[in-house]
Enzyme design. Structure first.
Site, mmCIF file in Angstrom:
data_model
loop_
_atom_site.group_PDB
_atom_site.id
_atom_site.type_symbol
_atom_site.label_atom_id
_atom_site.label_comp_id
_atom_site.label_asym_id
_atom_site.label_seq_id
_atom_site.Cartn_x
_atom_site.Cartn_y
_atom_site.Cartn_z
ATOM 1 N N GLY A 1 0.911 -1.186 0.016
ATOM 2 C CA GLY A 1 -0.046 0.056 0.020
ATOM 3 C C GLY A 1 0.872 1.055 0.232
ATOM 4 O O GLY A 1 0.712 2.267 0.538
ATOM 5 N N TYR B 1 -13.792 -3.258 10.885
ATOM 6 C CA TYR B 1 -12.399 -2.791 10.935
ATOM 7 C C TYR B 1 -11.583 -2.949 12.369
ATOM 8 O O TYR B 1 -10.344 -3.199 12.052
ATOM 9 C CB TYR B 1 -12.514 -1.377 10.667
ATOM 10 N N ASN C 1 1.409 3.384 -2.510
ATOM 11 C CA ASN C 1 1.144 4.550 -3.338
ATOM 12 C C ASN C 1 0.597 5.623 -2.857
ATOM 13 O O ASN C 1 0.334 6.560 -3.617
ATOM 14 C CB ASN C 1 0.469 3.757 -4.511
#
Length: 319
Positions: free
Chosen positions: A49, A203, A51
């Site tokens: 992740g 989450y 980017n």
């Protein structure tokens, strides 16, 4: 009418106070800073992740320090854009982008297979990628998206690369968790929320799984010179809230009180490079300092059970 005037006046006063004290608020909100001057020349780093958000900022900082940084991204085009921006900021940056979809175990296995044939060392693995409060969806393999990407995807990736990390030791693994783990419980009876679903609780469960994974993996890696620690990056103003309109609005309104991605990346960077942590493993950090772990995150019974269930779900053996 009078009530409306009082509300407007109150909002005006609050806005004025925020403007006046903004510098002090920002200084407090920024949190801890990694002050290590360690060079990473000759080191290889893998960040999932990478980017966007804290992943991109972590990649930039470690590239500036001389590391070869491999950015594992689901969207290869966005990954290349981020890599270009890192190269523009640091002319000597050694960054490369590889495609990895943590919601697809076939993609994870293909990534690892290619990685192991082309990369002969891995000194730092940062399990950074994640999803937050997304609507109920499943991964390619039928896992609920939060537990599938945030935990199971990284669990499988780490299992496939751990042999290389042992051969590259000393090495470090950083697992990006969250303060939200305090509100999570591992629902072994309904791990994938098929009975009922709440995006916030899903989450929190996945972030608790991150903490439990880091602690159990650290226990299993004793004596290998590979350490594992989890981190809470802080409340960061990033696109992680993109699936929640309410959270996006809240973060926009209260951005002064939130960390920037660069500030949020500091603890990941600290755990990846700080000399004083060379032998520290199985701990949780926030603001570049040891942090509280909820009781459910310290349960050895739960961590071992989650390990076994994760292996079963993924169809792997990892003793």
């Amino acid at each position: 009418m009078m009530v409306l005037l009082v509300i407007v006046a109150g909002l005006g006063v609050v806005t004025l106070l925020v403007i006046l004290f903004a510098p002090h608020i920002r200084k407090y909100a920024a949190g801890g800073v990694c002050r290590s001057s360690v060079s990473l020349e000759g080191k290889t780093v893998l960040i999932t992740g990478a980017n966007t958000g804290i992943g991109k900022e972590t990649a930039l900082e470690l590239a500036v320090r001389g590391a070869r940084v491999i950015m594992a991204c689901r969207d290869i085009d966005k990954g290349e854009e981020s890599a270009d921006s890192i190269r523009a900021a640091c002319a000597h940056a050694q960054v490369e982008v590889r495609q990895l979809d943590l919601a697809d175990t076939c993609s994870i296995r293909a990534f690892a297979q290619k990685f192991l044939t082309e990369v002969n060392q891995l000194h730092i693995l940062i399990n950074n990628a994640g999803v937050m409060m997304c609507p109920y969806t499943k991964t390619i393999d039928g896992f609920e998206m939060h537990i599938g990407v945030n935990h199971l995807g990284h669990f499988l990736l780490t299992s496939l690369l751990i042999g290389l990390m042992k051969r590259s030791a000393p090495a470090r693994i950083v697992v990006v968790s969250s303060l939200a783990h305090n509100f999570g419980w591992i629902r072994f009876h309904d791990l994938h929320s098929q009975g009922s679903y709440n995006s916030g609780l899903a989450y929190c469960q996945s972030k608790l799984a991150n903490v439990l994974f880091a602690r159990e993996l650290a226990r299993r890696l004793r004596g290998t010179n590979v350490t594992v620690n989890s981190v809470h990056p802080g409340t960061v103003n990033s696109d992680l809230t993109r699936h929640s309109t309410l959270m996006t609005i809240f973060f926009s309104v209260f951005s002064t009180f939130l960390k920037t991605p660069r500030e949020g990346a500091q603890t990941s960077i600290y755990c990846a490079i700080a000399d004083e942590l060379h032998s520290i493993s199985g701990k949780h950090f926030s603001d570049c300092a040891p942090a509280f772990v909820a009781p459910q995150g310290r349960s050895e019974e739960t961590s071992r059970r989650l390990w076994d269930v994760s292996c079963e779900q993924l169809g792997i053996r990892w003793d």
